[in-house]
Design a protein around this motif. Sequence first.
Motif, PDB file in Angstrom:
ATOM      1  N   PHE A   1      -8.703  -6.287   1.627  1.00 42.78           N
ATOM      2  CA  PHE A   1      -7.208  -6.530   2.231  1.00 42.78           C
ATOM      3  C   PHE A   1      -6.880  -8.244   2.274  1.00 42.78           C
ATOM      4  O   PHE A   1      -5.897  -8.484   2.293  1.00 42.78           O
ATOM      5  CB  PHE A   1      -6.749  -6.237   3.536  1.00 42.78           C
ATOM      6  CG  PHE A   1      -7.571  -7.006   4.653  1.00 42.78           C
ATOM      7  CD1 PHE A   1      -8.950  -6.536   5.036  1.00 42.78           C
ATOM      8  CD2 PHE A   1      -7.271  -8.255   5.144  1.00 42.78           C
ATOM      9  CE1 PHE A   1      -9.617  -7.369   5.804  1.00 42.78           C
ATOM     10  CE2 PHE A   1      -7.807  -8.956   6.060  1.00 42.78           C
ATOM     11  CZ  PHE A   1      -8.920  -8.580   6.321  1.00 42.78           C
TER      12      PHE A   1
ATOM     13  N   PHE B   1      -4.157  -9.115  -0.323  1.00 44.52           N
ATOM     14  CA  PHE B   1      -3.093  -8.735   0.376  1.00 44.52           C
ATOM     15  C   PHE B   1      -1.910  -9.748  -0.072  1.00 44.52           C
ATOM     16  O   PHE B   1      -0.769  -9.359  -0.841  1.00 44.52           O
ATOM     17  CB  PHE B   1      -2.991  -8.309   1.762  1.00 44.52           C
ATOM     18  CG  PHE B   1      -1.713  -7.358   1.956  1.00 44.52           C
ATOM     19  CD1 PHE B   1      -1.719  -5.923   1.700  1.00 44.52           C
ATOM     20  CD2 PHE B   1      -0.651  -8.156   2.546  1.00 44.52           C
ATOM     21  CE1 PHE B   1      -0.434  -5.551   2.087  1.00 44.52           C
ATOM     22  CE2 PHE B   1       0.535  -7.392   3.086  1.00 44.52           C
ATOM     23  CZ  PHE B   1       0.413  -5.983   2.787  1.00 44.52           C
ATOM     24  N   SER B   2      -1.806 -10.920   0.404  1.00 46.18           N
ATOM     25  CA  SER B   2      -0.886 -12.005   0.122  1.00 46.18           C
ATOM     26  C   SER B   2      -0.759 -12.377  -1.307  1.00 46.18           C
ATOM     27  O   SER B   2       0.269 -12.658  -1.585  1.00 46.18           O
ATOM     28  CB  SER B   2      -1.562 -13.270   0.771  1.00 46.18           C
ATOM     29  OG  SER B   2      -2.616 -13.653   0.478  1.00 46.18           O
TER      30      SER B   2
ATOM     31  N   MET C   1       1.187  -9.439  -2.560  1.00 42.96           N
ATOM     32  CA  MET C   1       2.709  -9.982  -1.919  1.00 42.96           C
ATOM     33  C   MET C   1       3.453 -11.020  -2.533  1.00 42.96           C
ATOM     34  O   MET C   1       4.663 -10.961  -3.151  1.00 42.96           O
ATOM     35  CB  MET C   1       2.659 -10.112  -0.177  1.00 42.96           C
ATOM     36  CG  MET C   1       2.475  -9.025   0.791  1.00 42.96           C
ATOM     37  SD  MET C   1       3.690  -7.748   0.594  1.00 42.96           S
ATOM     38  CE  MET C   1       5.163  -8.989   0.929  1.00 42.96           C
TER      39      MET C   1
END
Lengths: 256, 331
Positions: A166, A169-170, A173
């Motif tokens: 994860f 994840f950023s 995003m």
Amino acid sequence: MLRATLNAVYVVVAREMIKFMREKGKLVSTLARPLLWLFLVGGGMSRLVSPDMGIPYTQFIFPGIIGMTILFSSIFSSISIIWDKEFGFMKEMLVAPVPRFSIVIGKALSGTLVSTVQALLIVLLYPLLGLDLSVSQILLIALVSVLLSFCISSLGILIATFYESFESFSVIMNFIVMPMFFLSGAMYPVKLLPPILEIFSRINPLTYGIDALKYMVFPEKRFLTHDFPLSLDIGVIVVASVVFVSLGALVFERRK
Amino acid sequence: MAPIITVQNLTRKFGELTAVDGVSFEVEKGTIFGFLGPNGAGKTTTINILCTLLSPTSGSCTIDGHDCLREASLVRKSIGIVFQDNTLDKELTAYENLLFHGYLYDIPKTERKQRIEEALHFIGLYERRTDPVKKFSGGMKRRLEVARSIIHQPTVLFLDEPTLGLDPQSRSNLWEFISKLPATRGVTVFMTTHYMEEAEICSNIAIIDKGRIIAQGSPEQLKKSIGGDVIYLKTTDNTRAMSTIQQALGLSAEERDGELFISASRGDACIPKLITTLSDAVVSVRLQRPTLNDVFLKLTGKAIRPETVSEGDELRQSIRSYRRKFDRGKS
């Protein structure tokens, strides 16, 4: 084979639904984002944007905000695949005697369900914006939402297959989700973009989804409404969905 | 008896690294097979190939007559697995975890509930069935995983470090449970562990190091292979005792730290003879039998050690809290 597939799809969908129902707080915070954009960003911007463009700005961004709700909730839902990898549950499914593409189908369907529900909750705010939607308009919005949610969920799954943890994840995003939102025609018409950015808009499936939503919200053609023919919108969403789901399934079926 | 697992010349490379290098072995039906080796020896890679998560670079393996590569779905039906890392869904309840497993393995509807409840009783978690798994202790989670891995009645059960990170009591409970499986359910158990005393319950053991099998056999055979028992003997006059033992019993003894050190294949039978021969000169005598740990140490040159559990757990813990923060902040 068919039985095993259906069982696996059921497991994936049921699991997501149980979690969706249990985490009420998550639903509230997911709905907070579109509300903030609609009323705080939209409300503020409407003072800046000249009102003689055919429709008030807050009304103009309404289809875009529905699209945004779908974008975020679909991507979040699909990205749970990365959590499943990180926290092990994926292995439980990978060693089960079920076809692996059923995991992809299941995730895409649960993403679709969750996103459509959330999108419809936002749609119900239309009276606050001074819009007047008929029942058939709402049903058509729901239909487009289903298609778009499936498309974005499938894209999310495809993205998730490339990441193992994860921590990415950023990256997802900031480099995929936010640009997709800004270049989708949600906040300003695509045709106002500089040519180079318009190219990005045109390869963005969300653009076509939001364009289709604009058709449903504003049946009359005005300056700020749809940019493309409806058949193109629907065509792109459907074709993109098929491509994303197939690629995702292919990646999943491959053994390392 | 026909073997239920056969592995032939199995090799798996990851780029330059050869994780598993021409491994061959067989496991007999209804036995407990121990697969031992230091960290990074190729244990988990072998298990992943056997349970169809990885494909081999070359070589072949079959489970219950099905090829792990070509008949993956048949293999998956006949195996149950407890991975080293927990694979339960911690947000779901114990019952839901087992129920979803039941669907994935297509347990008939008429039997599903009964089998799940039976399994929950079996592991003593029936009363906690509606609690989310995140509220369970490490030992409870492990037991639940073992229960989950057998509700579809597999013929082979893979246990990869099932007791890693558990306290001694949970460990012994779990082994008591596992050791009953072959007899009560006809399951063949394939296990890895870092705790050598746990490997004593195996009927057969293979030791793997640097991707190769370096020894195979029953725990007794393996212990014998590194030489027999050692007798430590204290006498009133060690030098005289040494020559007496040499002459009368034909055994060579060495003196170490004031004690005589005698190697013998059957130490227990040797002690009475020693005492008779030396009679009053004996001050104390003790027998040391080689442990699997000694076998391991001798063969690999390394003592087997559990992986640093605390660090991994800590990392996972921080990942979890980070994730929670993330979910709250962004979604």
